[in-house]
Design a protein around this motif. Structure first.
Motif, PDB file in Angstrom:
ATOM      1  N   ARG A  10       7.047  -5.286  11.136  1.00 13.67           N
ATOM      2  CA  ARG A  10       6.304  -6.349  11.145  1.00 13.67           C
ATOM      3  C   ARG A  10       5.291  -5.970  10.024  1.00 13.67           C
ATOM      4  N   LEU A  11       4.940  -6.567   9.144  1.00  9.88           N
ATOM      5  CA  LEU A  11       4.022  -6.288   7.914  1.00  9.88           C
ATOM      6  C   LEU A  11       2.739  -7.230   7.835  1.00  9.88           C
ATOM      7  N   ALA A  12       1.691  -6.494   7.769  1.00  9.80           N
ATOM      8  CA  ALA A  12       0.532  -7.362   7.947  1.00  9.80           C
ATOM      9  C   ALA A  12       0.010  -8.040   6.197  1.00  9.80           C
ATOM     10  N   LEU A 129       4.996   1.137   2.272  1.00  7.89           N
ATOM     11  CA  LEU A 129       4.859  -0.429   1.859  1.00  7.89           C
ATOM     12  C   LEU A 129       3.753  -0.888   2.856  1.00  7.89           C
ATOM     13  N   ALA A 130       3.784  -0.648   3.992  1.00  3.03           N
ATOM     14  CA  ALA A 130       2.941  -1.378   4.968  1.00  3.03           C
ATOM     15  C   ALA A 130       1.691  -0.745   4.727  1.00  3.03           C
ATOM     16  N   ALA A 131       1.607   0.685   4.401  1.00  5.42           N
ATOM     17  CA  ALA A 131       0.174   1.236   3.932  1.00  5.42           C
ATOM     18  C   ALA A 131      -0.356   0.548   2.767  1.00  5.42           C
ATOM     19  N   HIS A 132       0.424   0.476   1.917  1.00  2.26           N
ATOM     20  CA  HIS A 132       0.236  -0.218   0.595  1.00  2.26           C
ATOM     21  C   HIS A 132      -0.441  -1.599   0.580  1.00  2.26           C
ATOM     22  N   LEU A 133       0.250  -2.455   1.884  1.00  2.00           N
ATOM     23  CA  LEU A 133      -0.345  -3.804   2.057  1.00  2.00           C
ATOM     24  C   LEU A 133      -1.481  -3.807   2.694  1.00  2.00           C
TER      25      LEU A 133
END
Length: 292
Positions: A10-12, A129-133
Motif C-alpha cells: 500500500r503506497l501513500a 519507492l514508498a519512501a520516495h513518494l
C-alpha cells in the motif's frame, strides 16, 4: 518453473503519482537504478551497479497502460517477466502489486542464480519507492559490484527504544513482518521463523543499548550499531565475514528493506506496514537472512 512471486504493498499516493514514479526515467534514477531510459510505449530499461546483472540494460517492454506495466527481464540467461499492477484504494492511496516470474526459493537459499535475489531486490526497491513518494530519505541500495556491505540511516527515536526493537522478539517480529525469536545475550539464538521451526543464528557480540552482532554462518555476521545524532539515533548496519567472491546480496537486500519498516515503526504514531498479504511460495515478505 515455480509460481510467480507476488509482493503487494500500500503506497501513500494516488495512482497517477505512482505510475509517474514507475515510468519517469528521472524518478527511476532516484528510487530504483543508477541508470534508466524510458520511451513509452516502446522502451523501458534500467541498469547500473544497483541492478542485478546491471552491466547493461536487459529489459524489453511488453505492455503499458494507465494501471499496468509489464516487461521482460533477462537474468542469468533466462527471460523473466516483471509486472506492476496499480489499483486505487482511495484518493491518496494505491495498492501496488509486483508480480515476478522465475523466482525460485531454492535458488535464493543456495545462491545458485542471480534470480535468487529477486524477492529481496524488489522488496527493497518497493520500500524505496514508498519512501520516495512520502518524501522520506531512501534506504541504502545494494551495490552488486561491491563486497562492501554497509549502510546507515537515521531514526527519529531514542537509542534505547531502537535497541529494544532490535532485540525484543515481539517488536522485531512486528516491524520485520516475519516471526523472529531473539535471545539477547552472547551465545543466544536469533531464530528467523521463531524458536520452534526457524533457522537459529547465534548472537556473538552484544553491548546493551548500543550494539549486537549475529553470526549466520556462510553468509557472515550482521552487526547493528547505534549512536546518538542530534537527538536521533544513527543506525549503522554491516555484513562481514562472508566469501567476498560470492557476497550474500539477497540477504543484504532483505535486511535493508526491513529497516524501512523499522524506521516507520518508530516514527509513525499509528504505524501500519505497507506490506499486504503476499503469495510467495515458500517465502513471506521481508524474509531477509533466511534467503542467505
Amino acid at each position: 518453473m515455480s509460481e510467480p512471486m507476488k509482493l503487494p504493498a500500500r503506497l501513500a499516493a494516488p495512482v497517477a503519482t505512482v505510475r509517474r514514479a514507475l515510468t519517469d526515467p528521472g524518478e527511476l534514477r532516484v528510487w530504483l537504478a543508477e541508470h534508466a531510459e524510458v520511451e513509452l510505449p516502446h522502451r523501458y530499461e534500467f541498469w547500473g551497479r544497483h541492478t542485478p546483472e546491471g552491466d547493461a540494460p536487459h529489459q524489453r517492454l511488453l505492455h503499458v497502460d494507465d494501471n499496468t506495466l509489464r516487461f521482460a527481464w533477462l537474468l542469468d540467461g533466462v527471460e523473466t517477466t516483471t509486472e506492476f499492477d496499480l489499483r486505487a484504494e482511495g484518493p491518496d492511496s494505491t495498492v501496488l502489486t509486483l508480480v515476478q516470474s522465475h523466482f525460485d526459493f531454492a535458488e535464493a537459499m543456495s545462491g545458485s542464480s542471480i534470480r535468487g535475489v529477486l524477492q529481496t531486490f524488489w522488496s527493497l526497491s518497493i520500500a524505496n519507492l514508498a519512501a520516495h513518494l512520502e518524501g522520506d530519505p531512501l534506504l541504502p541500495k545494494v551495490d552488486f559490484t561491491s563486497a562492501d556491505l554497509r549502510g546507515e540511516l537515521l531514526i527519529d527515536a531514542p537509542m534505547a527504544k531502537v535497541y529494544e526493537s532490535l532485540t525484543d522478539s515481539e517488536q522485531a517480529s512486528a516491524w520485520f513482518g516475519y516471526p523472529i525469536g531473539i535471545e539477547p545475550w552472547v551465545g543466544g539464538r536469533y531464530a528467523m521463523g521463531g524458536f520452534e521451526t526457524g533457522y537459529a543464528a547465534k548472537v556473538v557480540d552484544l553491548e546493551p543499548g548500543r550494539r549486537v552482532s549475529v553470526d549466520w554462518g556462510p553468509s557472515g555476521v550482521s552487526t547493528w550499531e547505534l549512536a546518538e545524532s542530534q537527538g536521533k539515533t544513527k543506525l549503522t548496519f554491516v555484513q562481514s565475514g562472508f566469501d567476498e567472491q560470492n557476497p550474500p546480496y539477497g540477504a543484504w537486500a532483505g535486511s535493508l528493506s526491513g529497516l524501512f519498516e523499522l524506521r516507520r515503526f518508530h516514527e509513525m504514531k499509528d504505524w501500519q506496514p505497507i506490506w499486504l498479504p503476499a503469495e510467495v511460495p515458500g517465502l513471506e515478505p521481508e524474509v531477509a537472512q533466511a534467503t542467505s
